[in-house]
Design a protein around this motif. Sequence first.
Motif, short mmCIF file in Angstrom:
data_model
loop_
_atom_site.label_atom_id
_atom_site.label_comp_id
_atom_site.label_asym_id
_atom_site.label_seq_id
_atom_site.Cartn_x
_atom_site.Cartn_y
_atom_site.Cartn_z
N VAL A 8 0.84 -1.20 0.00
CA VAL A 8 0.00 0.00 0.00
C VAL A 8 0.88 1.25 0.00
CG1 VAL A 8 -1.87 1.22 1.16
CG2 VAL A 8 -1.78 -1.28 1.24
N HIS A 9 0.75 2.05 -1.04
CA HIS A 9 1.53 3.28 -1.18
C HIS A 9 1.14 4.30 -0.12
CE1 HIS A 9 -1.81 5.62 -2.88
NE2 HIS A 9 -2.10 4.54 -3.61
N LEU A 39 -4.77 3.87 -4.46
CA LEU A 39 -5.76 4.48 -3.57
C LEU A 39 -5.61 6.00 -3.61
CD1 LEU A 39 -5.16 2.04 -0.57
CD2 LEU A 39 -7.02 1.95 -2.24
N PRO A 40 -6.13 6.65 -4.65
CA PRO A 40 -5.95 8.10 -4.78
C PRO A 40 -6.60 8.88 -3.64
CG PRO A 40 -7.41 7.27 -6.50
CD PRO A 40 -6.86 6.08 -5.78
N GLY A 41 -7.58 8.31 -2.96
CA GLY A 41 -8.23 8.99 -1.85
C GLY A 41 -7.54 8.79 -0.51
N ARG A 49 -14.02 5.62 4.78
CA ARG A 49 -14.39 5.44 3.38
C ARG A 49 -13.35 4.60 2.63
NH1 ARG A 49 -15.63 10.88 0.81
NH2 ARG A 49 -16.63 11.33 2.80
N THR A 50 -12.09 4.80 2.96
CA THR A 50 -11.01 4.07 2.28
C THR A 50 -10.94 2.61 2.73
OG1 THR A 50 -9.75 6.13 2.24
CG2 THR A 50 -8.53 4.11 1.75
N LEU A 51 -11.10 2.39 4.01
CA LEU A 51 -10.95 1.07 4.61
C LEU A 51 -11.83 0.00 3.96
CD1 LEU A 51 -9.62 -0.61 6.87
CD2 LEU A 51 -11.47 0.15 8.37
N PRO A 52 -13.13 0.22 3.80
CA PRO A 52 -13.97 -0.83 3.19
C PRO A 52 -13.53 -1.19 1.78
CG PRO A 52 -15.35 0.87 4.18
CD PRO A 52 -13.94 1.37 4.23
N ARG A 53 -13.08 -0.20 1.01
CA ARG A 53 -12.65 -0.47 -0.37
C ARG A 53 -11.47 -1.44 -0.38
NH1 ARG A 53 -12.08 5.08 -1.82
NH2 ARG A 53 -14.15 5.82 -1.43
N VAL A 107 -6.53 9.63 7.37
CA VAL A 107 -6.26 8.19 7.35
C VAL A 107 -6.20 7.61 8.77
CG1 VAL A 107 -3.72 8.31 7.39
CG2 VAL A 107 -4.86 6.42 6.20
N LEU A 108 -6.03 8.48 9.75
CA LEU A 108 -5.96 8.02 11.14
C LEU A 108 -7.35 7.89 11.74
CD1 LEU A 108 -3.01 10.19 12.52
CD2 LEU A 108 -2.96 7.74 11.96
#
Length: 178
Positions: A8-9, A39-41, A49-53, A107-108
């Motif tokens: 993961v970048h 993951l551009p977001g 929002r990012t976690l489920p994806r 992200v935290l």
Amino acid sequence: MTRRAIIVHGTGGHPDAVWYPWLADRLSARGYVVDRPHLPGLNVEPVARTLPRLLEARTLDADTVLVGHSGGAALLLAVLEHLDGPVAQAVLVAGYSTRPNDADEPVLQESYDWDRVRANAGDLVLVNSVRDPYGCDAEQGRAILDRAGGTLVVRDDGHFGDVDQPYATFPLLDRLIL
């Protein structure tokens, strides 16, 4: 058994930047099926929002190695907390669990269930630098170590890859990954 690795970048990054393609090639040669999601977001939108994806599109189990860099490492803390069972290994490079600087860090999470993180991380390896231009330094690594255990490797090598820090290879990671 299919061994998988997910790389993961970091924030504002791309899966084709710095050492990510090199590590993917090294792990593929060792028999891993490697995924480098874009993951551009990441660290732009809330972690909720990012976690489920990331979770819904992948199998994460005892045959999986997770590798995250910077904001990607921070995302992996949330991933580890929300898994139903452990992965083989989690390697967090320039990781952090609290705001490392004055920037917003969506992200935290507000807090972490460190017992769940510890239980799901498998062999947890933290790689941080003495000095990091973004504050993702050895103190951040130590804070995670104190809460989740694992192994902390401290180098003096900046952010381990950035716009102004070319880092095409990362042999240490190849040695640290199971």
